[in-house]
Design a protein around this motif. Structure first.
Motif, PDB file in Angstrom:
ATOM      1  N   GLY A  74       0.779  -1.234   0.000  1.00  9.53           N
ATOM      2  CA  GLY A  74       0.000   0.000   0.000  1.00  9.53           C
ATOM      3  C   GLY A  74       0.807   1.278   0.000  1.00  9.53           C
ATOM      4  N   LYS A  75       2.126   1.179   0.104  1.00 10.79           N
ATOM      5  CA  LYS A  75       2.981   2.377   0.118  1.00 10.79           C
ATOM      6  C   LYS A  75       3.741   2.482  -1.197  1.00 10.79           C
ATOM      7  CE  LYS A  75       3.549   2.117   5.090  1.00 10.79           C
ATOM      8  NZ  LYS A  75       4.456   1.808   6.178  1.00 10.79           N
ATOM      9  N   ALA A  76       3.926   3.720  -1.669  1.00 16.37           N
ATOM     10  CA  ALA A  76       4.618   3.944  -2.946  1.00 16.37           C
ATOM     11  C   ALA A  76       6.064   3.472  -2.873  1.00 16.37           C
ATOM     12  CB  ALA A  76       4.568   5.418  -3.323  1.00 16.37           C
ATOM     13  N   GLY A  77       6.465   2.699  -3.880  1.00 16.41           N
ATOM     14  CA  GLY A  77       7.839   2.243  -3.987  1.00 16.41           C
ATOM     15  C   GLY A  77       8.602   3.129  -4.965  1.00 16.41           C
ATOM     16  N   LYS A  78       9.902   3.168  -4.805  1.00 16.20           N
ATOM     17  CA  LYS A  78      10.745   3.986  -5.680  1.00 16.20           C
ATOM     18  C   LYS A  78      10.991   3.232  -6.987  1.00 16.20           C
ATOM     19  CE  LYS A  78      15.036   6.528  -5.905  1.00 16.20           C
ATOM     20  NZ  LYS A  78      16.306   6.831  -5.265  1.00 16.20           N
ATOM     21  N   ILE A  79      10.746   3.917  -8.110  1.00 18.71           N
ATOM     22  CA  ILE A  79      10.923   3.299  -9.433  1.00 18.71           C
ATOM     23  C   ILE A  79      12.262   3.713 -10.018  1.00 18.71           C
ATOM     24  CG2 ILE A  79      10.098   3.313 -11.814  1.00 18.71           C
ATOM     25  CD1 ILE A  79       7.282   3.493 -10.769  1.00 18.71           C
ATOM     26  N   ASN A  80      12.981   2.729 -10.535  1.00 22.54           N
ATOM     27  CA  ASN A  80      14.228   2.982 -11.260  1.00 22.54           C
ATOM     28  C   ASN A  80      13.999   2.562 -12.710  1.00 22.54           C
ATOM     29  OD1 ASN A  80      16.748   2.996 -12.425  1.00 22.54           O
ATOM     30  ND2 ASN A  80      17.736   1.783 -10.843  1.00 22.54           N
ATOM     31  N   HIS A  81      13.989   3.526 -13.623  1.00 27.20           N
ATOM     32  CA  HIS A  81      13.780   3.196 -15.033  1.00 27.20           C
ATOM     33  C   HIS A  81      15.011   3.483 -15.880  1.00 27.20           C
ATOM     34  CE1 HIS A  81      13.268   7.407 -16.306  1.00 27.20           C
ATOM     35  NE2 HIS A  81      12.699   7.558 -15.123  1.00 27.20           N
ATOM     36  N   ALA A  82      16.113   3.863 -15.241  1.00 22.94           N
ATOM     37  CA  ALA A  82      17.327   4.194 -15.984  1.00 22.94           C
ATOM     38  C   ALA A  82      18.317   3.031 -16.048  1.00 22.94           C
ATOM     39  CB  ALA A  82      18.007   5.402 -15.343  1.00 22.94           C
ATOM     40  N   PHE A  83      17.986   1.904 -15.453  1.00 21.72           N
ATOM     41  CA  PHE A  83      18.949   0.805 -15.349  1.00 21.72           C
ATOM     42  C   PHE A  83      19.021  -0.062 -16.612  1.00 21.72           C
ATOM     43  CE2 PHE A  83      15.168  -1.591 -14.699  1.00 21.72           C
ATOM     44  CZ  PHE A  83      15.484  -2.908 -14.960  1.00 21.72           C
ATOM     45  N   SER A  84      17.987  -0.028 -17.442  1.00 24.66           N
ATOM     46  CA  SER A  84      17.897  -0.966 -18.558  1.00 24.66           C
ATOM     47  C   SER A  84      17.884  -0.253 -19.905  1.00 24.66           C
ATOM     48  CB  SER A  84      16.616  -1.801 -18.412  1.00 24.66           C
ATOM     49  OG  SER A  84      16.392  -2.555 -19.586  1.00 24.66           O
ATOM     50  N   LYS A  85      18.581  -0.811 -20.852  1.00 29.26           N
ATOM     51  CA  LYS A  85      18.548  -0.255 -22.209  1.00 29.26           C
ATOM     52  C   LYS A  85      17.262  -0.645 -22.943  1.00 29.26           C
ATOM     53  CE  LYS A  85      21.190  -4.104 -24.143  1.00 29.26           C
ATOM     54  NZ  LYS A  85      22.400  -4.500 -24.840  1.00 29.26           N
ATOM     55  N   TYR A  86      16.445  -1.512 -22.316  1.00 27.31           N
ATOM     56  CA  TYR A  86      15.194  -1.955 -22.930  1.00 27.31           C
ATOM     57  C   TYR A  86      13.989  -1.108 -22.529  1.00 27.31           C
ATOM     58  CZ  TYR A  86      18.112  -6.037 -23.721  1.00 27.31           C
ATOM     59  OH  TYR A  86      19.139  -6.864 -24.081  1.00 27.31           O
ATOM     60  N   GLY A  87      14.187  -0.116 -21.658  1.00 28.94           N
ATOM     61  CA  GLY A  87      13.107   0.782 -21.277  1.00 28.94           C
ATOM     62  C   GLY A  87      12.171   0.253 -20.209  1.00 28.94           C
ATOM     63  N   THR A  99       2.468  -7.546  -0.562  1.00 28.70           N
ATOM     64  CA  THR A  99       1.533  -7.385  -1.672  1.00 28.70           C
ATOM     65  C   THR A  99       2.082  -6.249  -2.537  1.00 28.70           C
ATOM     66  OG1 THR A  99       0.161  -5.848  -0.406  1.00 28.70           O
ATOM     67  CG2 THR A  99      -0.468  -8.169  -0.369  1.00 28.70           C
ATOM     68  N   VAL A 100       2.136  -6.495  -3.825  1.00 30.77           N
ATOM     69  CA  VAL A 100       2.713  -5.527  -4.758  1.00 30.77           C
ATOM     70  C   VAL A 100       1.680  -5.209  -5.832  1.00 30.77           C
ATOM     71  CG1 VAL A 100       4.562  -5.103  -6.421  1.00 30.77           C
ATOM     72  CG2 VAL A 100       5.037  -6.418  -4.350  1.00 30.77           C
ATOM     73  N   ARG A 101       1.510  -3.929  -6.081  1.00 35.61           N
ATOM     74  CA  ARG A 101       0.622  -3.493  -7.161  1.00 35.61           C
ATOM     75  C   ARG A 101       1.410  -2.565  -8.069  1.00 35.61           C
ATOM     76  NH1 ARG A 101      -4.647   0.240  -7.380  1.00 35.61           N
ATOM     77  NH2 ARG A 101      -5.372  -0.490  -9.408  1.00 35.61           N
ATOM     78  N   VAL A 102       1.427  -2.898  -9.336  1.00 35.65           N
ATOM     79  CA  VAL A 102       2.059  -2.073 -10.365  1.00 35.65           C
ATOM     80  C   VAL A 102       0.922  -1.563 -11.237  1.00 35.65           C
ATOM     81  CG1 VAL A 102       3.747  -2.009 -12.235  1.00 35.65           C
ATOM     82  CG2 VAL A 102       4.103  -3.562 -10.302  1.00 35.65           C
ATOM     83  N   VAL A 103       0.745  -0.244 -11.276  1.00 40.87           N
ATOM     84  CA  VAL A 103      -0.420   0.311 -11.961  1.00 40.87           C
ATOM     85  C   VAL A 103      -0.040   1.572 -12.738  1.00 40.87           C
ATOM     86  CG1 VAL A 103      -1.154   1.647  -9.938  1.00 40.87           C
ATOM     87  CG2 VAL A 103      -2.831   0.993 -11.639  1.00 40.87           C
ATOM     88  N   LEU A 104      -0.661   1.721 -13.901  1.00 42.77           N
ATOM     89  CA  LEU A 104      -0.476   2.930 -14.710  1.00 42.77           C
ATOM     90  C   LEU A 104      -1.642   3.861 -14.410  1.00 42.77           C
ATOM     91  CD1 LEU A 104       1.159   4.400 -16.912  1.00 42.77           C
ATOM     92  CD2 LEU A 104      -0.333   3.324 -18.597  1.00 42.77           C
ATOM     93  N   GLU A 105      -1.341   5.010 -13.808  1.00 44.37           N
ATOM     94  CA  GLU A 105      -2.351   6.000 -13.460  1.00 44.37           C
ATOM     95  C   GLU A 105      -2.161   7.237 -14.331  1.00 44.37           C
ATOM     96  OE1 GLU A 105      -1.442   6.503  -9.328  1.00 44.37           O
ATOM     97  OE2 GLU A 105      -2.611   4.752  -8.731  1.00 44.37           O
TER      98      GLU A 105
END
Length: 134
Positions: A74-87, A99-105
């Motif tokens: 239920g708490k926001a996790g830190k996203i790292n999107h710079a680690f991969s050349k695949y985006g 419990t993990v929820r990944v959602v596009l808002e």
């Protein structure tokens, strides 16, 4: 290929520098052994339970766009999107069962765009009605 249309990179995020040779088997993977149970998985929402004995990275095999959020217990996790050349993007999961929820808002820019589109449609219909009424 990571082409989404006949134009190779027309809709790909700017973080995509290369295309993977193989399609990933799962939308969620961990860097170290962990037990992942996916409860729900669609294009913009993944719900899962992750159990790990050590701290691990949860890798989301979806293209990163602004608006993606990861919630851990239920708490926001830190996203790292710079680690991969695949985006793709990832976050760190601490030891234990989570419990993990990944959602596009929608972002603020998306909401503003929707409001402008709606107002434009209303104005168009109003002026069309006024012209047809004459």
């Amino acid at each position: 290929m990571c082409a989404t249309t006949t134009w190779i990179d027309e809709y790909l995020p700017v973080d995509v520098k290369s295309c993977p040779l193989m399609t990933p088997k799962n939308d969620l993977e961990t860097s170290l052994p962990a037990h992942t149970t996916i409860i729900k998985n669609d294009f913009i929402d993944i719900n899962s339970v992750v159990t790990t004995p050590t701290s691990t990275e949860l890798i989301v095999n979806k293209y990163y766009f602004p608006g993606w959020h990861i919630y851990i217990d239920g708490k926001a996790g830190k996203i790292n999107h710079a680690f991969s050349k695949y985006g793709i993007f990832k976050t760190t999961i601490s030891p234990g069962k989570h419990t993990v929820r990944v959602v596009l808002e929608k972002t603020i820019l998306m909401w503003v765009s929707d409001i402008i589109s709606l107002l434009s449609l209303i104005a168009f219909l109003y002026y069309t009605w006024k012209i047809a009424k004459k």
